[in-house]
Design a protein around this motif. Structure first.
Motif, PDB file in Angstrom:
ATOM      1  N   VAL A  15     -11.959   1.670  -9.781  1.00 53.24           N
ATOM      2  CA  VAL A  15     -11.381   1.461 -11.117  1.00 53.24           C
ATOM      3  C   VAL A  15      -9.864   1.607 -11.069  1.00 53.24           C
ATOM      4  CG1 VAL A  15     -11.221   2.402 -13.454  1.00 53.24           C
ATOM      5  CG2 VAL A  15     -13.454   2.146 -12.374  1.00 53.24           C
ATOM      6  N   LEU A  16      -9.373   2.634 -10.371  1.00 48.73           N
ATOM      7  CA  LEU A  16      -7.929   2.853 -10.278  1.00 48.73           C
ATOM      8  C   LEU A  16      -7.239   1.735  -9.500  1.00 48.73           C
ATOM      9  CD1 LEU A  16      -7.787   6.707  -9.570  1.00 48.73           C
ATOM     10  CD2 LEU A  16      -7.507   5.521 -11.749  1.00 48.73           C
ATOM     11  N   ILE A  17      -7.945   1.148  -8.538  1.00 46.22           N
ATOM     12  CA  ILE A  17      -7.368   0.066  -7.729  1.00 46.22           C
ATOM     13  C   ILE A  17      -7.259  -1.225  -8.530  1.00 46.22           C
ATOM     14  CG2 ILE A  17      -7.852  -1.495  -5.797  1.00 46.22           C
ATOM     15  CD1 ILE A  17      -8.981   0.950  -4.296  1.00 46.22           C
ATOM     16  N   VAL A  18      -8.355  -1.628  -9.133  1.00 42.03           N
ATOM     17  CA  VAL A  18      -8.396  -2.943  -9.764  1.00 42.03           C
ATOM     18  C   VAL A  18      -7.679  -2.970 -11.109  1.00 42.03           C
ATOM     19  CG1 VAL A  18     -10.516  -2.750 -11.141  1.00 42.03           C
ATOM     20  CG2 VAL A  18      -9.935  -4.929 -10.027  1.00 42.03           C
ATOM     21  N   ALA A  19      -7.510  -1.791 -11.728  1.00 39.67           N
ATOM     22  CA  ALA A  19      -6.891  -1.742 -13.055  1.00 39.67           C
ATOM     23  C   ALA A  19      -5.385  -1.517 -12.999  1.00 39.67           C
ATOM     24  CB  ALA A  19      -7.536  -0.638 -13.887  1.00 39.67           C
ATOM     25  N   CYS A  20      -4.782  -1.690 -11.850  1.00 41.13           N
ATOM     26  CA  CYS A  20      -3.326  -1.537 -11.747  1.00 41.13           C
ATOM     27  C   CYS A  20      -2.642  -2.524 -12.695  1.00 41.13           C
ATOM     28  CB  CYS A  20      -2.873  -1.799 -10.314  1.00 41.13           C
ATOM     29  SG  CYS A  20      -1.089  -1.643 -10.100  1.00 41.13           S
ATOM     30  N   PRO A  21      -1.688  -2.063 -13.516  1.00 40.90           N
ATOM     31  CA  PRO A  21      -1.115  -2.920 -14.569  1.00 40.90           C
ATOM     32  C   PRO A  21      -0.049  -3.881 -14.059  1.00 40.90           C
ATOM     33  CG  PRO A  21      -0.048  -0.800 -14.627  1.00 40.90           C
ATOM     34  CD  PRO A  21      -1.080  -0.723 -13.527  1.00 40.90           C
ATOM     35  N   CYS A  22      -0.302  -4.497 -12.898  1.00 44.59           N
ATOM     36  CA  CYS A  22       0.736  -5.364 -12.332  1.00 44.59           C
ATOM     37  C   CYS A  22       0.987  -6.582 -13.214  1.00 44.59           C
ATOM     38  CB  CYS A  22       0.359  -5.787 -10.917  1.00 44.59           C
ATOM     39  SG  CYS A  22      -1.292  -6.483 -10.765  1.00 44.59           S
ATOM     40  N   ALA A  23      -0.083  -7.120 -13.836  1.00 42.53           N
ATOM     41  CA  ALA A  23       0.107  -8.297 -14.689  1.00 42.53           C
ATOM     42  C   ALA A  23       0.976  -7.964 -15.895  1.00 42.53           C
ATOM     43  CB  ALA A  23      -1.250  -8.835 -15.141  1.00 42.53           C
TER      44      ALA A  23
ATOM     45  N   PHE B 196      -8.080  -1.815   1.733  1.00 44.09           N
ATOM     46  CA  PHE B 196      -7.487  -2.734   0.748  1.00 44.09           C
ATOM     47  C   PHE B 196      -5.990  -2.931   1.005  1.00 44.09           C
ATOM     48  CE2 PHE B 196     -11.106  -0.646  -1.125  1.00 44.09           C
ATOM     49  CZ  PHE B 196     -11.751  -1.618  -1.880  1.00 44.09           C
ATOM     50  N   LEU B 197      -5.579  -2.817   2.265  1.00 40.53           N
ATOM     51  CA  LEU B 197      -4.149  -2.845   2.563  1.00 40.53           C
ATOM     52  C   LEU B 197      -3.509  -4.195   2.275  1.00 40.53           C
ATOM     53  CD1 LEU B 197      -4.140  -0.740   5.860  1.00 40.53           C
ATOM     54  CD2 LEU B 197      -3.450  -0.022   3.564  1.00 40.53           C
ATOM     55  N   ASP B 198      -4.264  -5.282   2.412  1.00 39.96           N
ATOM     56  CA  ASP B 198      -3.705  -6.592   2.080  1.00 39.96           C
ATOM     57  C   ASP B 198      -3.467  -6.708   0.574  1.00 39.96           C
ATOM     58  OD1 ASP B 198      -6.388  -6.431   1.635  1.00 39.96           O
ATOM     59  OD2 ASP B 198      -6.906  -8.343   2.563  1.00 39.96           O
ATOM     60  N   SER B 199      -4.388  -6.146  -0.225  1.00 39.65           N
ATOM     61  CA  SER B 199      -4.198  -6.133  -1.682  1.00 39.65           C
ATOM     62  C   SER B 199      -2.996  -5.271  -2.059  1.00 39.65           C
ATOM     63  CB  SER B 199      -5.450  -5.601  -2.379  1.00 39.65           C
ATOM     64  OG  SER B 199      -6.563  -6.430  -2.116  1.00 39.65           O
ATOM     65  N   LEU B 200      -2.832  -4.157  -1.334  1.00 34.46           N
ATOM     66  CA  LEU B 200      -1.684  -3.278  -1.563  1.00 34.46           C
ATOM     67  C   LEU B 200      -0.375  -4.020  -1.311  1.00 34.46           C
ATOM     68  CD1 LEU B 200      -0.183  -0.569  -1.863  1.00 34.46           C
ATOM     69  CD2 LEU B 200      -0.790  -0.069   0.507  1.00 34.46           C
ATOM     70  N   THR B 201      -0.302  -4.740  -0.207  1.00 34.49           N
ATOM     71  CA  THR B 201       0.921  -5.485   0.129  1.00 34.49           C
ATOM     72  C   THR B 201       1.209  -6.567  -0.902  1.00 34.49           C
ATOM     73  OG1 THR B 201       0.491  -5.094   2.477  1.00 34.49           O
ATOM     74  CG2 THR B 201       2.060  -6.834   1.925  1.00 34.49           C
ATOM     75  N   GLY B 202       0.165  -7.275  -1.331  1.00 34.60           N
ATOM     76  CA  GLY B 202       0.345  -8.307  -2.354  1.00 34.60           C
ATOM     77  C   GLY B 202       0.838  -7.731  -3.666  1.00 34.60           C
ATOM     78  N   LEU B 203       0.310  -6.550  -4.032  1.00 36.69           N
ATOM     79  CA  LEU B 203       0.730  -5.889  -5.265  1.00 36.69           C
ATOM     80  C   LEU B 203       2.222  -5.569  -5.238  1.00 36.69           C
ATOM     81  CD1 LEU B 203       0.352  -4.220  -7.897  1.00 36.69           C
ATOM     82  CD2 LEU B 203      -0.358  -2.304  -6.444  1.00 36.69           C
ATOM     83  N   VAL B 204       2.681  -4.928  -4.174  1.00 35.81           N
ATOM     84  CA  VAL B 204       4.095  -4.544  -4.069  1.00 35.81           C
ATOM     85  C   VAL B 204       4.985  -5.784  -4.010  1.00 35.81           C
ATOM     86  CG1 VAL B 204       5.805  -3.340  -2.652  1.00 35.81           C
ATOM     87  CG2 VAL B 204       3.526  -2.351  -2.973  1.00 35.81           C
ATOM     88  N   PHE B 205       4.520  -6.824  -3.324  1.00 37.99           N
ATOM     89  CA  PHE B 205       5.299  -8.063  -3.228  1.00 37.99           C
ATOM     90  C   PHE B 205       5.566  -8.656  -4.607  1.00 37.99           C
ATOM     91  CE2 PHE B 205       5.055 -12.733  -3.237  1.00 37.99           C
ATOM     92  CZ  PHE B 205       6.231 -13.034  -2.563  1.00 37.99           C
ATOM     93  N   PHE B 206       4.524  -8.781  -5.423  1.00 41.11           N
ATOM     94  CA  PHE B 206       4.692  -9.375  -6.748  1.00 41.11           C
ATOM     95  C   PHE B 206       5.567  -8.497  -7.649  1.00 41.11           C
ATOM     96  CE2 PHE B 206       0.855 -11.930  -5.719  1.00 41.11           C
ATOM     97  CZ  PHE B 206       1.372 -13.175  -6.036  1.00 41.11           C
TER      98      PHE B 206
ATOM     99  N   GLY C  18      -1.985   3.296  -8.524  1.00 41.96           N
ATOM    100  CA  GLY C  18      -2.693   2.226  -7.825  1.00 41.96           C
ATOM    101  C   GLY C  18      -2.274   2.125  -6.369  1.00 41.96           C
ATOM    102  N   ILE C  19      -0.958   2.246  -6.096  1.00 46.07           N
ATOM    103  CA  ILE C  19      -0.455   2.176  -4.717  1.00 46.07           C
ATOM    104  C   ILE C  19      -1.017   3.322  -3.882  1.00 46.07           C
ATOM    105  CG2 ILE C  19       1.622   2.390  -3.291  1.00 46.07           C
ATOM    106  CD1 ILE C  19       3.167   0.928  -5.490  1.00 46.07           C
ATOM    107  N   ILE C  20      -0.982   4.529  -4.447  1.00 42.85           N
ATOM    108  CA  ILE C  20      -1.457   5.713  -3.709  1.00 42.85           C
ATOM    109  C   ILE C  20      -2.953   5.613  -3.411  1.00 42.85           C
ATOM    110  CG2 ILE C  20      -1.849   8.203  -3.893  1.00 42.85           C
ATOM    111  CD1 ILE C  20       0.788   8.333  -5.505  1.00 42.85           C
ATOM    112  N   VAL C  21      -3.745   5.246  -4.423  1.00 37.79           N
ATOM    113  CA  VAL C  21      -5.200   5.152  -4.230  1.00 37.79           C
ATOM    114  C   VAL C  21      -5.534   4.060  -3.216  1.00 37.79           C
ATOM    115  CG1 VAL C  21      -7.387   4.588  -5.357  1.00 37.79           C
ATOM    116  CG2 VAL C  21      -5.748   6.090  -6.499  1.00 37.79           C
TER     117      VAL C  21
END
Length: 621
Positions: A272-280, A84-94, A64-67
């Motif tokens: 699909v690869l972006i939104v389905a990242c298993p962060c939750a 989607f760089l803001d979404s990327l930053t939020g993902l890594v932060f959480f 997900g990070i790479i895509v």
């Protein structure tokens, strides 16, 4: 994200249009340390997983990070969009926030300390030079067999040794957890770990530090074993299916769109690869367990790491040490059985006991002494290993063992802790010493016996076996005279029968059993004093609520399972939008943080609710 707002909401303004490119490149610059510094551990872990053929949870995260980064970079370079760089930053932060919660520990407590950290750095060795005895300070690791040592009051004996002084009083609570002092006499062996309590004594080392009895307790392989979390295995197992499923869905979706609109195919694949990242999924365990660590800490249970909570939820057998664990460290209960003693006889007995330094003599003397002036002794003698004999006027008092006082004691009475009294060649009776059990222990065992198999394993003799049978519910297995190695092997035996064992102890002699068990909890009157290597340190004041503590761990596991379901719900929504080809940066910026925040909020609210319920019960009690 603020730099993306104008494009998200399609704000038409001259200066915003002029600086749009600058804002995009600023976001790109800000994302570089996020990907290549903050998120590098996930990329490394994913790489190691792929090269070793293991699909761990970090692979879909890294994907997900790479895509996110690659697609955003392409859009910015070719002026196709904001990315989607803001979404990327939020993902890594959480993800990093979850890791912080999971790694939280109590730095001021030590769960893995061994006995050597409590030994003196050096000890006084006695050397003969030119007919004179000189004192020499020598590091304990240089002590050799045959060395004569001077041990001062309060010092811990670092080696096994033979006593050269007439008498010594040794406190082995550091090793055994048993509070009574043991009196040793000339020529007897003193084992390492005892604290010397009788002034100045001389001993001769019979082993060096590495070969001592205490070191042998710590040399068992059980202290080197590593435990694995089945929850981590569960998450990794989910990640295998998750990774294969998501890639399959992305490929199938792209293939379908190739026949409908080829330009949309690559967008669908990456979306699909972006939104389905298993962060939750990745956040549910660390946030739940991290919150539980804090809640347990507020209660008075300090756990070494969060995976202990999961293991605690799976136990079905609990093994308790006796002395110092279900009994208090306060004075024993003393009961007299026999012919009543009149006031004069009690005074004479107290005067006799005053001359002895034996722990039982001191305890009984403190029980009998009053402000009255005690009569002086005309004669006094202490017979090693047997008892005391004194004469006051023409009265002869004998105090000690059954045989010494001419008691017709039964076999069971011989193994109980008691002081027998003989007055003028006439046996009077005995003072029995019983451990004082912690308040609510009987009720705790009654509640636990409904769901768990219970065992009490003690290094003491069986003197209190009948009392424990009356105190505890039927079905509790009682084992006495258990040496440290036997306690450890007993835990092994239970585990070989399929039991998942929690060991609850307090002394160094419990260290092997605590390490061997699936969960080892050390009970402490003061959490900052010595406790053996363990998974958790429990304040003795909450021992009576052990059943609720375990129940909380099971509820925490249920919360994680609900988080998995919640994560699945969000992934279905996100993947549906991605497959339709309508996933935009603003949708990703909303959906991805919402899924993470909802999991964090859900687990925080539920764990805090459980913690408040426990605290409210504590205040009511």
């Amino acid at each position: 994200m603020f730099l993306s707002f104008p494009e998200y909401f399609e704000v038409q303004e001259f200066w915003l249009d002029q600086f749009k490119g600058l804002f995009r490149w600023m976001m790109f610059a800000f994302s570089l340390p996020v990907v290549f510094y903050a998120g590098i551990d996930y990329l490394k872990s994913a790489y190691k997983g792929v090269t070793s053929g293991v699909l761990n949870i970090d692979i879909p995260i890294a994907l997900g990070i790479i895509v996110l980064f690659v697609r955003s970079t392409i859009e910015i370079v070719f002026d196709l969009g904001t990315g989607f760089l803001d979404s990327l930053t939020g993902l890594v932060f959480f993800l990093l926030l979850g890791r912080f919660f999971q790694q939280r520990t109590y730095a001021y407590l030590s769960f893995d300390r061994d006995f050597k950290s409590y030994f003196p750095i050096a000890v006084t060795r006695l050397l003969k030079k030119y007919g004179q005895v000189e004192e020499d300070q020598v590091p304990i690791y240089k002590i050799e067999k045959g060395d004569r040592l001077l041990i001062r009051s309060g010092e811990i004996l670092p080696v096994d040794a033979v006593l050269l002084s007439d008498k010594a009083s040794m406190d082995y609570s550091f090793v055994t957890g048993e509070s009574d002092h043991i009196t040793k006499y000339l020529g007897e062996v003193l084992y390492a770990g005892g604290r010397q309590q009788s002034g100045l004594i001389e001993v001769e080392a019979i082993k060096n530090v590495e070969q001592s009895y205490l070191t042998s307790l710590w040399s068992n392989d059980v202290f080197k074993k590593k435990r694995h979390s089945s929850f981590q295995t569960l998450v990794d197992r989910i990640s295998k299916k998750f990774t294969v499923t998501i890639i399959s869905v992305a490929v199938i979706g792209a293939l379908v769109w190739l026949f409908i609109n080829p330009l949309t195919a690559i967008n669908v694949f990456t979306a699909v690869l972006i939104v389905a990242c298993p962060c939750a999924i990745a956040l549910s365990t660390p946030f739940t367990m991290g919150n539980m660590l804090r809640i347990y800490g507020n209660m008075g249970l300090y756990l070494k790491e969060s995976v202990i909570i999961e293991r605690m939820s799976q136990i079905d057998t609990i093994v308790f040490d006796k002395t110092g664990t279900i009994t208090t460290s306060s004075a024993s209960q003393i009961e007299y059985k026999g012919e009543p003693l009149n006031e004069k006889e009690e005074k004479n007995l107290a005067s006799t006991l005053r001359g002895s330094n034996h722990p039982l003599s001191r305890a009984l003397y403190n029980e009998l002494k009053k402000n009255d002036i005690l009569p002086a002794l005309d004669d006094f003698k202490e017979v090693a290993g047997k008892g005391l004999i004194s004469r006051i006027d023409k009265e002869v008092i004998k105090v000690g063992s059954p045989s010494f006082t001419s008691s017709q004691a039964t076999q069971e009475e011989h193994i109980e802790t008691a002081v027998h009294v003989n007055y003028n060649q006439h046996y009077k009776g005995k003072y029995t010493f019983k451990n004082k059990y912690r308040t609510g222990v009987d009720e705790l065992f009654e509640r636990l016996s409904k769901d768990y198999k219970l065992h009490v394993v003690s290094g003491d003799n069986a003197g209190e076996k009948e009392h424990l049978k009356d105190l505890l519910p039927s079905g509790v297995v009682l084992k006495f005279n258990q040496q440290p190695e036997e306690k450890l092997n007993y835990i092994k035996e239970l585990q070989s029968q399929g039991a998942r064992v929690m060991m609850v102890g307090d002394g160094l002699n419990d260290a092997g059993a605590l390490a061997q068990s699936d969960v080892g909890v050390s009970i402490a009157e003061n959490v900052n004093v010595f406790t053996p290597a363990c998974d958790g340190i429990m304040d003795a004041s909450i021992l009576g609520r052990m059943d609720e503590v375990i129940t909380l761990s099971r509820k925490a596991v249920n919360i994680i399972n609900w988080c998995f379901i919640l994560s699945l719900f969000y992934n279905i929504i996100g993947i549906s939008i991605a497959l339709s080809g309508n996933l935009t940066p603003v949708m990703a910026a909303i959906l991805m943080p919402v899924s993470s925040l909802s999991v964090v909020a859900f687990t925080t609210i539920m764990t805090n609710y459980m913690g408040r319920k426990f605290s409210n019960k504590t205040s009511q009690n």
